[in-house]
Write an enzyme that holds these catalytic residues in place. Structure first.
Site, PDB file in Angstrom:
ATOM      1  N   SER A  66       1.168   1.058  -0.144  1.00  0.00           N
ATOM      2  CA  SER A  66       1.226   0.680   1.611  1.00  0.00           C
ATOM      3  C   SER A  66       2.607   0.645   1.902  1.00  0.00           C
ATOM      4  O   SER A  66       3.082   0.793   2.919  1.00  0.00           O
ATOM      5  CB  SER A  66       0.194  -0.215   2.078  1.00  0.00           C
ATOM      6  OG  SER A  66      -0.839   0.178   2.299  1.00  0.00           O
ATOM      7  N   LYS A  69       4.378   3.386   3.619  1.00  0.00           N
ATOM      8  CA  LYS A  69       4.111   3.607   5.073  1.00  0.00           C
ATOM      9  C   LYS A  69       5.346   3.341   5.917  1.00  0.00           C
ATOM     10  O   LYS A  69       5.427   4.026   6.803  1.00  0.00           O
ATOM     11  CB  LYS A  69       2.908   2.555   5.354  1.00  0.00           C
ATOM     12  CG  LYS A  69       1.408   2.976   5.208  1.00  0.00           C
ATOM     13  CD  LYS A  69       0.470   1.813   5.273  1.00  0.00           C
ATOM     14  CE  LYS A  69      -0.830   2.344   4.814  1.00  0.00           C
ATOM     15  NZ  LYS A  69      -1.651   1.399   4.634  1.00  0.00           N
ATOM     16  N   TYR A 194      -1.239  12.098   2.254  1.00  0.00           N
ATOM     17  CA  TYR A 194      -1.338  10.626   2.168  1.00  0.00           C
ATOM     18  C   TYR A 194      -1.383  10.250   0.654  1.00  0.00           C
ATOM     19  O   TYR A 194      -0.727   9.212   0.487  1.00  0.00           O
ATOM     20  CB  TYR A 194      -2.368  10.242   3.179  1.00  0.00           C
ATOM     21  CG  TYR A 194      -2.564   8.654   3.225  1.00  0.00           C
ATOM     22  CD1 TYR A 194      -1.512   7.934   3.869  1.00  0.00           C
ATOM     23  CD2 TYR A 194      -3.571   8.016   2.382  1.00  0.00           C
ATOM     24  CE1 TYR A 194      -1.670   6.433   3.720  1.00  0.00           C
ATOM     25  CE2 TYR A 194      -3.972   6.659   2.467  1.00  0.00           C
ATOM     26  CZ  TYR A 194      -2.623   5.798   3.175  1.00  0.00           C
ATOM     27  OH  TYR A 194      -3.110   4.515   3.219  1.00  0.00           O
ATOM     28  N   TYR A 246      -0.070  -7.147   6.681  1.00  0.00           N
ATOM     29  CA  TYR A 246      -1.734  -6.738   7.318  1.00  0.00           C
ATOM     30  C   TYR A 246      -1.926  -7.876   8.313  1.00  0.00           C
ATOM     31  O   TYR A 246      -1.292  -8.626   8.853  1.00  0.00           O
ATOM     32  CB  TYR A 246      -2.533  -6.448   6.278  1.00  0.00           C
ATOM     33  CG  TYR A 246      -2.090  -5.557   5.191  1.00  0.00           C
ATOM     34  CD1 TYR A 246      -2.012  -4.178   5.464  1.00  0.00           C
ATOM     35  CD2 TYR A 246      -2.101  -5.985   3.937  1.00  0.00           C
ATOM     36  CE1 TYR A 246      -1.590  -3.313   4.580  1.00  0.00           C
ATOM     37  CE2 TYR A 246      -1.717  -5.332   3.026  1.00  0.00           C
ATOM     38  CZ  TYR A 246      -1.279  -4.059   3.055  1.00  0.00           C
ATOM     39  OH  TYR A 246      -0.938  -3.132   2.244  1.00  0.00           O
ATOM     40  N   VAL A 264      -1.199  -2.482  -2.326  1.00  0.00           N
ATOM     41  CA  VAL A 264      -2.390  -2.651  -3.181  1.00  0.00           C
ATOM     42  C   VAL A 264      -2.135  -2.520  -4.666  1.00  0.00           C
ATOM     43  O   VAL A 264      -2.782  -3.144  -5.451  1.00  0.00           O
ATOM     44  CB  VAL A 264      -3.751  -2.236  -2.820  1.00  0.00           C
ATOM     45  CG1 VAL A 264      -4.330  -2.631  -1.364  1.00  0.00           C
ATOM     46  CG2 VAL A 264      -3.426  -0.653  -2.833  1.00  0.00           C
TER      47      VAL A 264
HETATM   48  N1  GLN Z   1      -3.600   4.152  -0.940  1.00  0.00           N
HETATM   49  C1  GLN Z   1      -3.807   2.892  -0.388  1.00  0.00           C
HETATM   50  C2  GLN Z   1      -5.193   2.951   0.572  1.00  0.00           C
HETATM   51  O1  GLN Z   1      -5.029   3.809   1.498  1.00  0.00           O
HETATM   52  C3  GLN Z   1      -3.054   2.023   0.382  1.00  0.00           C
HETATM   53  C4  GLN Z   1      -3.624   0.918   0.928  1.00  0.00           C
HETATM   54  C5  GLN Z   1      -2.495  -0.398   0.621  1.00  0.00           C
HETATM   55  O2  GLN Z   1      -1.668  -0.571  -0.184  1.00  0.00           O
HETATM   56  N2  GLN Z   1      -2.924  -1.547   1.459  1.00  0.00           N
HETATM   57  O3  GLN Z   1      -6.205   2.443   0.611  1.00  0.00           O
END
Ligand code: GLN
Length: 310
Positions: A66, A69, A194, A246, A264
């Site tokens: 993430s 992003k 993605y 988050y 993550v």
């Molecule tokens: N690629 C992961 C997902 O879409 C990214 C989520 C994350 O890092 N929180 O679930």
């Protein structure tokens, strides 16, 4: 009062957080991430002045997940402008887990609340220019090469495939958004781009440098060339503050208080204006998906450097 952060001090803190990392859990919903070693910890600081300090497994590669992003948002804003991007994705924290679907149905008009949760990030990736998923990913990679002055950065094919094959929840988010006109591309294409974007690999040195460019208002650290317009860098950092961790963003603001984005894989990228980029890595996560060791390290670093922006 700001105090110097030495390698010895960072190494010392890494030893402290090793035991704390044991209470976290490595993400396994993406099968390829489950094999990450929770004892692999790293921390890096890249000052806007160019000074650097690293400790731990500084050359160990991890995927951005993430954290990507933020980069995708900057590129989508460059490609489309603010008006178009924010007609597809909102600006408010969700207070829900990063993969939650619930607010897509209850928000009117139905659009993801912000670009830092999965739904919003999928909508952002759909907006990045490129006729094919690979063209979009190629553009994200060139953008990262530009930001880091490092053309060796690539994505991890195995992690991308592993997520692509198991991303049922992200597919659901895409189908919902496609129905409501938030996403225009084909769902499988959005997912393809993605998952590759999330699998872009870096070490802590490269991630700290990336954070430093945002801290430097989007200007290249050496040439001072604007890579991201100042205003767009500001928007990205604002999202890092309000939504970057988050549904733990509020607690993070109080305890640590700097713009940050977690993934993550266990990575967290932070950008502190006029100071620099701080990157931490530790694969064991808390229940909200943030690196347990990373959070503790950031607490030590921000206290020592008096870095909270508040
Ligand atoms: N690629 C992961 C997902 O879409 C990214 C989520 C994350 O890092 N929180 O679930």
């Amino acid at each position: 009062m700001e105090r110097e952060m030495s390698k010895e001090l960072l190494e010392d803190w890494l030893l402290h957080v090793k035991d704390i990392a044991e209470i976290g859990k490595v993400a396994d919903y993406i099968p390829a991430l489950a094999s990450q070693d929770p004892r692999h910890l790293a921390v890096g600081i890249h000052r806007v002045s160019g000074q650097t300090v690293y400790a731990g497994k500084a050359d160990h590669l991890f995927t951005l997940q993430s954290v990507s992003k933020v980069i995708a948002l900057a590129l989508a804003l460059l490609d489309n402008g603010e008006e178009r991007v924010f007609s597809h994705v909102g600006m408010e924290p969700s207070g829900d887990p990063f993969h939650s679907i619930v607010k897509l149905e209850t928000s009117k008009p139905s659009k993801p609340l912000n670009p830092m949760i999965n739904a919003g990030a999928l909508a952002v990736t759909d907006l990045i220019q490129g006729n094919t998923p690979d063209e979009k990913v190629g553009r994200i990679l060139s953008f990262i090469h530009d930001l880091t002055s490092d053309k060796t950065i690539h994505f991890n094919q195995q992690v991308a495939e592993s997520e692509f094959q198991s991303a049922f929840l992200n597919r659901s988010l895409c189908y919902f958004m496609k129905q409501h006109g938030v996403i225009n591309g084909e769902v499988e294409d959005v997912l393809d781009a993605y998952t590759k974007q999330c699998s872009i690999e870096m070490n802590i040195k490269q991630l700290a440098r990336l954070g430093a460019v945002f801290a430097n208002d989007g200007y290249d650290l050496e040439t001072l060339r604007p890579i991201i317009p100042r205003n767009l860098a500001r928007i990205c950092k604002s999202f890092m503050v309000t939504c970057g961790m988050y549904d733990a963003s509020g607690e993070f603001a109080i305890k640590i208080g700097i713009p940050a984005k977690s993934g993550v894989s266990g990575a967290i990228m932070c950008s502190v204006k006029h100071y620099g980029g701080i990157a931490v890595f530790g694969p064991a996560l808390d229940e909200k998906g943030n690196s347990v060791a990373g959070l503790k390290l950031l607490e030590y670093i921000t206290k020592q450097g008096d870095l909270s922006i508040y």
